[in-house]
Structures are given as structure tokens and as C-alpha cells.
Design an enzyme around this catalytic site. Sequence first.
Site, mmCIF file in Angstrom:
data_model
loop_
_atom_site.group_PDB
_atom_site.id
_atom_site.type_symbol
_atom_site.label_atom_id
_atom_site.label_comp_id
_atom_site.label_asym_id
_atom_site.label_seq_id
_atom_site.Cartn_x
_atom_site.Cartn_y
_atom_site.Cartn_z
ATOM 1 N N GLY A 16 0.842 -1.188 0.000
ATOM 2 C CA GLY A 16 0.000 0.000 0.000
ATOM 3 C C GLY A 16 0.874 1.234 0.000
ATOM 4 N N SER A 18 2.248 5.086 1.112
ATOM 5 C CA SER A 18 2.682 5.694 2.360
ATOM 6 C C SER A 18 1.462 6.121 3.175
ATOM 7 C CB SER A 18 3.554 6.916 2.035
ATOM 8 O OG SER A 18 3.965 7.558 3.204
ATOM 9 N N LYS A 22 -0.365 0.154 6.766
ATOM 10 C CA LYS A 22 0.271 -1.161 6.703
ATOM 11 C C LYS A 22 0.973 -1.550 7.999
ATOM 12 C CE LYS A 22 2.948 -0.014 3.412
ATOM 13 N NZ LYS A 22 2.633 1.419 3.461
ATOM 14 N N ASP A 43 10.460 0.298 5.420
ATOM 15 C CA ASP A 43 11.132 1.102 6.435
ATOM 16 C C ASP A 43 12.348 0.373 6.999
ATOM 17 O OD1 ASP A 43 9.320 3.169 6.086
ATOM 18 O OD2 ASP A 43 8.052 2.556 7.768
#
Length: 186
Positions: A16, A18, A22, A43
Site C-alpha cells: 500500500g 505511504s 500497513k 522502512d
Amino acid sequence: MDQTDMPRCQVIVLNGGSSSGKSGIARCLQAVLPGAWLTFGVDSVDAAMPASLRDGEGGLGIGADGTVTVGPEYRRLSDAWRHGVAAMVRAGARVVLDEVFLDGADGQKRWLHALDGLDVLWVGVRCDPDTAAGRETARGDRVPGMARGQADSVHLGVRYDVEVDSAAAESMACALLIAERHALRG
């Protein structure tokens, strides 16, 4: 762990844009899925990159409008990281991936290559652009425009087993839907 002892679905990929929710869904999945699941994602790999590749030539570029570009050296290391995650799964870990397919179907293809032979549950995490932009503003750690720009583009050409709408349902409700689909796969 012998291959015959491995759970059928070993990887859940959440894709998905930003600020789509998620990470919250991934944490909820850890709480509701049977057994221990690790979470990794975009990340994780960004944090592992040297500073020179987080905002420099050959690395990750983030424009003033939130547009993200990926340079060749960043891509090379990301590909190696993907294969490392797949090796952990092959060694017995179960993994939830929190991903952003910046280039839609091509991003999924890179993961398909790394996860070849593993059973993967592909999950689309949808969030309308206005809600994602509001979350982005509240977070304060993203370039404005990133969430709105990625809300739809990350899904282009991507095939999913299940989709959830994080603007219409809380993270736990999304996780429970995903866990239900996971259970059906065995």
C-alpha cells in the site's frame, strides 16, 4: 525445520502507499496469527541503508512533491535484502512484509522472484488519498504529497489474494480479515 513441517503460507505481503496503515495492520497480524511472525518492510530496508543512499546519487530520491525515485545502487541492495528475507523464510521464519511497490506490478515481480517456491498471501492495503494525506500530515515525518501520490499508483497491475480498506476499517479489523484468509490457505 524440515520443509514438511513448514506452515503452508509463510509470507504475507502487505502492499500500500505511504500512510495507508500497513504498519498498524502488520502489528495486529502479529497478535492474531498463530505462532510467531516477524515484520519487515520498506522502512526496515531504508533504515539499514547508508546515509549516502537515503538521499543521494544512486540512492533513494524524494522530491519536494513527495515523488520517490530509486537509484541503481539502492535497487541492488534492496534486491539483496529481498533475497535475505526469503532465506529467513526458507530457514523457518514466518514473515509479514510491509511494502510499497513504487512501480506497481514490477515491484511485485521482484518479490515473486525472491520468494519463488514459497507460499505467499498477497494483500492490497487500500486507503483513499484524502485519508492517507491526513495521516501523512499527522505523522509529520513524510514529505507532503507522498501519500496522495502513492495511494493508487502502488496497486497498478498488482495481483492480490485479498484487499482491505484501512480508511473504512480499523487496523485490527483489517488484520482479522487477512488472518481469516490466511487460515483458509492452511
